[in-house]
Enzyme design. Structure first.
Site, short mmCIF file in Angstrom:
data_model
loop_
_atom_site.label_atom_id
_atom_site.label_comp_id
_atom_site.label_asym_id
_atom_site.label_seq_id
_atom_site.Cartn_x
_atom_site.Cartn_y
_atom_site.Cartn_z
N GLY A 22 0.78 -1.23 0.00
CA GLY A 22 0.00 0.00 0.00
C GLY A 22 0.81 1.28 0.00
N ASN A 24 1.42 3.05 -2.64
CA ASN A 24 0.66 3.98 -3.49
C ASN A 24 -0.53 4.56 -2.73
OD1 ASN A 24 1.64 4.29 -6.42
ND2 ASN A 24 1.91 2.09 -6.03
N ARG A 75 -15.20 -15.28 -10.00
CA ARG A 75 -14.68 -13.92 -10.08
C ARG A 75 -15.83 -12.90 -10.10
NH1 ARG A 75 -9.56 -12.63 -11.43
NH2 ARG A 75 -9.05 -14.68 -12.19
N ASN A 117 -5.99 2.17 -12.72
CA ASN A 117 -4.98 1.22 -12.23
C ASN A 117 -3.61 1.80 -12.54
OD1 ASN A 117 -3.79 -1.03 -11.12
ND2 ASN A 117 -4.36 -2.43 -12.79
N HIS A 119 0.38 0.46 -13.47
CA HIS A 119 1.18 -0.72 -13.84
C HIS A 119 2.65 -0.31 -13.89
CE1 HIS A 119 2.05 -4.60 -15.46
NE2 HIS A 119 2.66 -4.08 -16.51
N ASP A 155 -4.10 -4.66 -18.38
CA ASP A 155 -3.12 -3.56 -18.44
C ASP A 155 -3.07 -2.90 -19.82
OD1 ASP A 155 -2.46 -4.13 -15.80
OD2 ASP A 155 -0.90 -5.54 -16.37
N HIS A 181 8.75 2.78 -8.38
CA HIS A 181 7.81 3.12 -7.30
C HIS A 181 7.82 4.62 -7.00
CE1 HIS A 181 6.39 -0.51 -4.77
NE2 HIS A 181 5.36 0.26 -5.03
N GLU A 184 5.70 6.20 -9.45
CA GLU A 184 4.29 5.86 -9.24
C GLU A 184 3.67 6.80 -8.21
OE1 GLU A 184 3.58 1.77 -8.27
OE2 GLU A 184 4.92 1.03 -9.81
C1 GRF Z 1 3.00 -1.21 -7.76
O1 GRF Z 1 4.25 -1.48 -8.33
C2 GRF Z 1 1.96 -1.07 -8.83
O2 GRF Z 1 2.46 -0.55 -10.01
C3 GRF Z 1 1.50 -2.49 -9.04
O3 GRF Z 1 1.52 -3.06 -7.73
C4 GRF Z 1 2.48 -2.39 -6.94
C5 GRF Z 1 1.81 -1.95 -5.68
O4 GRF Z 1 2.70 -1.41 -4.75
N1 GRF Z 1 0.19 -2.52 -9.64
P1 GRF Z 1 2.15 -0.82 -3.39
O5 GRF Z 1 1.33 -1.89 -2.71
O6 GRF Z 1 1.35 0.39 -3.70
O7 GRF Z 1 3.39 -0.49 -2.60
#
Ligand code: GRF
Length: 227
Positions: A22, A24, A75, A117, A119, A155, A181, A184
């Site tokens: 988590g 992000n 699902r 999302n 990626h 994706d 990261h 991101e």
């Molecule tokens: C990230 O690298 C994101 O791109 C991918 O999953 C990872 C999640 O990282 N979809 P975090 O849990 O937010 O640290």
């Protein structure tokens, strides 16, 4: 005569889906606290009880729930439970942040054009799991990350924002993942802010960003760091 500035829009109500650490999610929490993102995280949902992001959410007083996919026969049934929980919290935009489940048409239809999302690659390169290792194995010199709108594919939805990082000769998946990261955490809050401001318009598979800065400013916004 100049046009009157449109009034600021209310904070966007987010539902964040996670499966892991988590970081992000933390970046979103921090961006909201800094005032960089007008949003309210209404609920965090994990399919994994052990996800570290649940503690991050609770630490900030955010409702954090576990919906274990293994408790559902299909699902679609799992996704119906997700939709119900997200709707119960009045969620406008679903933010997948390391959510390790493919979404079925049930979710995509319930929140059409309202699921993002991220990626860890420059889509459409290296979809699916282990994107960083895929990039290293392929020998690319640059990789990065992509925020996109989720569609039925893997994706490959319309791209909102990307950031580029170099791939170094001595990188392994972990060092490359760390470099990605950092980007991101910068671009995800920005992409959500563009949504909140009503500036994203999906045209086919392209996303048009209204009032985008002048071309001279674009490199700084997309990729200010190269280390
Ligand atoms: C990230 O690298 C994101 O791109 C991918 O999953 C990872 C999640 O990282 N979809 P975090 O849990 O937010 O640290």
């Amino acid at each position: 005569m100049t046009a009157a500035a449109s009034p600021p829009r209310p904070p966007v109500r987010l539902g964040v889906l996670i499966s892991g650490e988590g970081t992000n999610l933390q970046a979103l929490i921090d961006a909201i606290a800094r005032g960089d993102l007008a949003a309210e995280i209404r609920v965090v949902i994990s399919n994994q009880a052990a996800a570290g992001g649940l503690a991050r959410a609770r630490h900030h007083g955010i409702d954090a729930q576990v919906i274990d996919h293994r408790g559902f026969p299909s699902r679609q049934d799992f996704d119906r439970a997700l939709v119900a929980a997200l709707n119960a919290h009045g969620v406008e935009l679903v933010v997948c942040a390391g959510f390790m489940r493919l979404l079925s048409p049930v979710m995509v239809a319930a929140f059409r054009d309202r699921i993002m999302n991220i990626h860890p690659a420059l889509c459409p390169a290296f979809p699916g799991v282990d994107a960083q290792q895929q990039a290293i194995d392929y020998g690319v010199r640059f990789s990065g990350c992509t925020v996109f709108f989720v569609t039925e594919g893997v994706d490959n939805g319309p791209v909102i924002v990307q950031a580029v990082v170099p791939v170094h000769q001595d990188d392994d998946a972990a060092t490359l993942a760390a470099r990605i990261h950092a980007e991101e955490h910068r671009i995800y809050p920005w992409a959500i802010a563009l949504f909140q401001q009503g500036r994203l318009e999906i045209r086919g598979r392209r996303v048009h960003i209204r009032d985008f800065p002048a071309p001279a400013a674009i490199p700084a916004l997309i990729n200010p760091r190269s280390s």
